[in-house]
Scaffold this motif. Structure first.
Motif, mmCIF file in Angstrom:
data_model
loop_
_atom_site.group_PDB
_atom_site.id
_atom_site.type_symbol
_atom_site.label_atom_id
_atom_site.label_comp_id
_atom_site.label_asym_id
_atom_site.label_seq_id
_atom_site.Cartn_x
_atom_site.Cartn_y
_atom_site.Cartn_z
ATOM 1 N N ASP A 172 0.837 -1.197 0.000
ATOM 2 C CA ASP A 172 0.000 0.000 0.000
ATOM 3 C C ASP A 172 0.875 1.252 0.000
ATOM 4 O O ASP A 172 2.012 1.231 0.474
ATOM 5 N N HIS A 173 0.338 2.340 -0.558
ATOM 6 C CA HIS A 173 0.994 3.649 -0.510
ATOM 7 C C HIS A 173 2.393 3.618 -1.136
ATOM 8 O O HIS A 173 3.355 4.131 -0.555
ATOM 9 N N ILE A 174 2.486 3.006 -2.311
ATOM 10 C CA ILE A 174 3.792 2.943 -2.974
ATOM 11 C C ILE A 174 3.711 3.531 -4.383
ATOM 12 O O ILE A 174 2.642 3.578 -4.998
ATOM 13 N N HIS A 175 4.856 3.975 -4.862
ATOM 14 C CA HIS A 175 5.000 4.528 -6.210
ATOM 15 C C HIS A 175 5.889 3.569 -6.996
ATOM 16 O O HIS A 175 7.055 3.363 -6.648
ATOM 17 N N VAL A 176 5.333 2.981 -8.048
ATOM 18 C CA VAL A 176 6.047 2.005 -8.863
ATOM 19 C C VAL A 176 6.300 2.590 -10.249
ATOM 20 O O VAL A 176 5.369 3.063 -10.910
ATOM 21 N N VAL A 177 7.557 2.565 -10.673
ATOM 22 C CA VAL A 177 7.925 3.029 -12.012
ATOM 23 C C VAL A 177 8.228 1.815 -12.870
ATOM 24 O O VAL A 177 9.121 1.021 -12.546
ATOM 25 N N MET A 178 7.476 1.648 -13.954
ATOM 26 C CA MET A 178 7.689 0.527 -14.871
ATOM 27 C C MET A 178 8.370 1.048 -16.125
ATOM 28 O O MET A 178 7.912 2.007 -16.753
ATOM 29 N N VAL A 179 9.477 0.389 -16.500
ATOM 30 C CA VAL A 179 10.358 0.917 -17.543
ATOM 31 C C VAL A 179 10.623 -0.138 -18.617
ATOM 32 O O VAL A 179 10.794 -1.326 -18.308
ATOM 33 N N GLY A 180 10.665 0.300 -19.881
ATOM 34 C CA GLY A 180 11.108 -0.583 -20.957
ATOM 35 C C GLY A 180 10.002 -0.961 -21.913
ATOM 36 O O GLY A 180 9.199 -0.122 -22.337
ATOM 37 N N ASP A 181 9.939 -2.249 -22.241
ATOM 38 C CA ASP A 181 8.958 -2.753 -23.196
ATOM 39 C C ASP A 181 7.642 -2.992 -22.472
ATOM 40 O O ASP A 181 7.406 -4.055 -21.913
ATOM 41 N N LEU A 182 6.780 -2.006 -22.483
ATOM 42 C CA LEU A 182 5.516 -2.096 -21.774
ATOM 43 C C LEU A 182 4.379 -2.588 -22.679
ATOM 44 O O LEU A 182 3.341 -3.004 -22.184
ATOM 45 N N LYS A 183 4.608 -2.554 -23.972
ATOM 46 C CA LYS A 183 3.589 -3.019 -24.922
ATOM 47 C C LYS A 183 3.514 -4.546 -24.941
ATOM 48 O O LYS A 183 2.434 -5.126 -24.796
ATOM 49 N N ALA A 198 10.355 7.203 -6.777
ATOM 50 C CA ALA A 198 9.963 5.799 -6.879
ATOM 51 C C ALA A 198 10.309 5.004 -5.625
ATOM 52 O O ALA A 198 11.395 5.141 -5.059
ATOM 53 N N ASP A 199 9.374 4.153 -5.222
ATOM 54 C CA ASP A 199 9.650 3.152 -4.190
ATOM 55 C C ASP A 199 10.109 1.852 -4.840
ATOM 56 O O ASP A 199 10.861 1.080 -4.247
ATOM 57 N N VAL A 200 9.636 1.626 -6.067
ATOM 58 C CA VAL A 200 10.010 0.437 -6.834
ATOM 59 C C VAL A 200 10.278 0.857 -8.271
ATOM 60 O O VAL A 200 9.482 1.589 -8.866
ATOM 61 N N ILE A 201 11.390 0.392 -8.812
ATOM 62 C CA ILE A 201 11.652 0.551 -10.240
ATOM 63 C C ILE A 201 11.617 -0.840 -10.853
ATOM 64 O O ILE A 201 12.394 -1.720 -10.464
ATOM 65 N N TYR A 202 10.696 -1.030 -11.784
ATOM 66 C CA TYR A 202 10.526 -2.330 -12.431
ATOM 67 C C TYR A 202 11.036 -2.204 -13.866
ATOM 68 O O TYR A 202 10.329 -1.774 -14.768
ATOM 69 N N THR A 212 15.755 4.068 -0.117
ATOM 70 C CA THR A 212 14.880 2.937 0.208
ATOM 71 C C THR A 212 14.255 2.290 -1.033
ATOM 72 O O THR A 212 13.444 1.372 -0.911
ATOM 73 N N CYS A 213 14.622 2.775 -2.204
ATOM 74 C CA CYS A 213 14.038 2.261 -3.445
ATOM 75 C C CYS A 213 14.473 0.807 -3.685
ATOM 76 O O CYS A 213 15.561 0.387 -3.293
ATOM 77 N N THR A 214 13.598 0.039 -4.330
ATOM 78 C CA THR A 214 13.897 -1.343 -4.704
ATOM 79 C C THR A 214 13.906 -1.452 -6.223
ATOM 80 O O THR A 214 12.969 -0.995 -6.889
ATOM 81 N N ILE A 215 14.961 -2.048 -6.768
ATOM 82 C CA ILE A 215 15.087 -2.214 -8.219
ATOM 83 C C ILE A 215 14.788 -3.671 -8.571
ATOM 84 O O ILE A 215 15.461 -4.588 -8.088
ATOM 85 N N LEU A 216 13.772 -3.874 -9.409
ATOM 86 C CA LEU A 216 13.368 -5.212 -9.830
ATOM 87 C C LEU A 216 13.523 -5.371 -11.338
ATOM 88 O O LEU A 216 13.521 -4.393 -12.086
#
Length: 318
Positions: free
Chosen positions: A152-163, A221-225, A260-264
């Motif tokens: 909950d209460h997180i900001h997720v950045v999704m990067v790359g081939d999103l299509k 970002a809290d998470v970078i995907y 505190t960011c997490t890179i996935l």
């Protein structure tokens, strides 16, 4: 007989996800203790019409650690009766006679749903073309919770081939179960997030935005995907080149991220994360891959228990 299929991320709500996380925690303890023979009479079939390393091997490891056995092929498109013209439906009905669960990766969107419609054993979707990859997304949210302590209460950045990025699609659907989640989509112009994903997020009241500047996107970002630009999904080399190498996580970019960011990354990677980033404690993608073992053991347990999934499966039609 009621079967527990794993077809798409939309079949899960917070309650079913929490149940899965509790099971996965228990499976981690099982692995640390050396495994068990809980399902020694069970056989898992792997039908992979597309290449796989992590998904196939983690499922095979999962069934082995639960005491079961595995049969199957890693190149079903070439080494199965599909080369003779056999339909997917016929293949599934036959293979169902030989095992207790089928784990399938296919080139076609919707193939897992077609398989589940005729199977007499549970079917687990291990990726259907550019559609979904629910088990990857399940281990992704499990990893986020383990790394951050909350979904909950997180900001997720999704990067790359999103299509074509089926992991992104499934992860977006799962994140819609949580409170105050914001998703930022950062992608080259020719592989942006499909409208059917953003329409789902809008309908669920999930906040999202698009950002072309990766430096700006990662600051909050809290998470970078991060995801790979999937060359195999493009119709031609020219379109691939338009997307390749546009967004790379570098040592310099780390300076712009929260401590505190997490890179996935669902892996494999192909240059979109520099090797030097691996040493940063925020780089969680190898821990993420290990979590896949525990989640997939938990999923197999649910399949073998024959837990009714009417509520979850009904969600697929919504």
């Amino acid at each position: 007989m009621k079967l527990y299929h794993v077809i798409g991320a939309k079949q899960y709500d917070r309650t079913s996800l929490e149940d899965l996380f509790v099971r996965a925690d228990r499976m981690e303890a099982v692995v640390k203790s050396g495994g068990n023979t809980q399902f020694s009479s069970k056989i898992m079939t792997t039908l992979f019409f597309e290449p796989s390393t992590r998904t196939r091997l983690s499922f095979e490891s999962a069934i082995s650690r639960l005491g079961g056995k595995v049969i199957g092929t890693e190149n079903a498109g070439q080494f199965s009766s599909a080369t003779k013209g056999e339909t997917l439906e016929d293949t599934i009905q036959v293979v169902s006679q030989y095992c207790d669960v089928i784990v399938m990766r296919h080139t076609d969107i919707g193939a897992a749903e077609r398989a589940a419609a005729v199977a007499s054993v549970p079917v687990i979707n291990a990726g259907d073309g550019g559609g979904e990859h629910p088990t990857q997304a399940l281990l992704d949210v499990y990893t986020i919770k383990k790394e951050l302590g909350t979904l909950d209460h997180i900001h997720v950045v999704m990067v790359g081939d999103l299509k074509y990025g089926r992991t992104v699609h499934s992860l977006s659907y799962l994140l819609a179960n949580y409170k105050n989640v914001h998703i930022t989509f950062t992608a080259p112009s020719n592989v942006q997030i499909p409208p059917y994903v953003t329409e789902y997020l809008y309908a669920k009241g999930v906040s999202y935005s698009e950002e072309t500047d990766l430096h700006a996107a990662v600051r909050a970002a809290d998470v970078i995907y991060q995801t790979r630009i999937q060359k195999e999904r493009f119709d031609n080399e020219e379109d691939y080149k338009l997307a390749e190498g546009k967004y790379i996580i570098t040592e310099e970019l780390l300076k712009h991220m929260k401590s505190t960011c997490t890179i996935l990354h669902p892996l494999p990677r192909a240059g979109e994360i520099e090797k030097e980033v691996d040493q940063d404690p925020r780089a969680a993608y190898f821990r993420q891959a290990r979590n896949g073992l525990f989640i997939r053991m938990a999923l197999l347990e649910k399949c073998f228990e024959g837990i009714p999934a009417e509520k979850e499966m009904a969600a697929l039609s919504r």
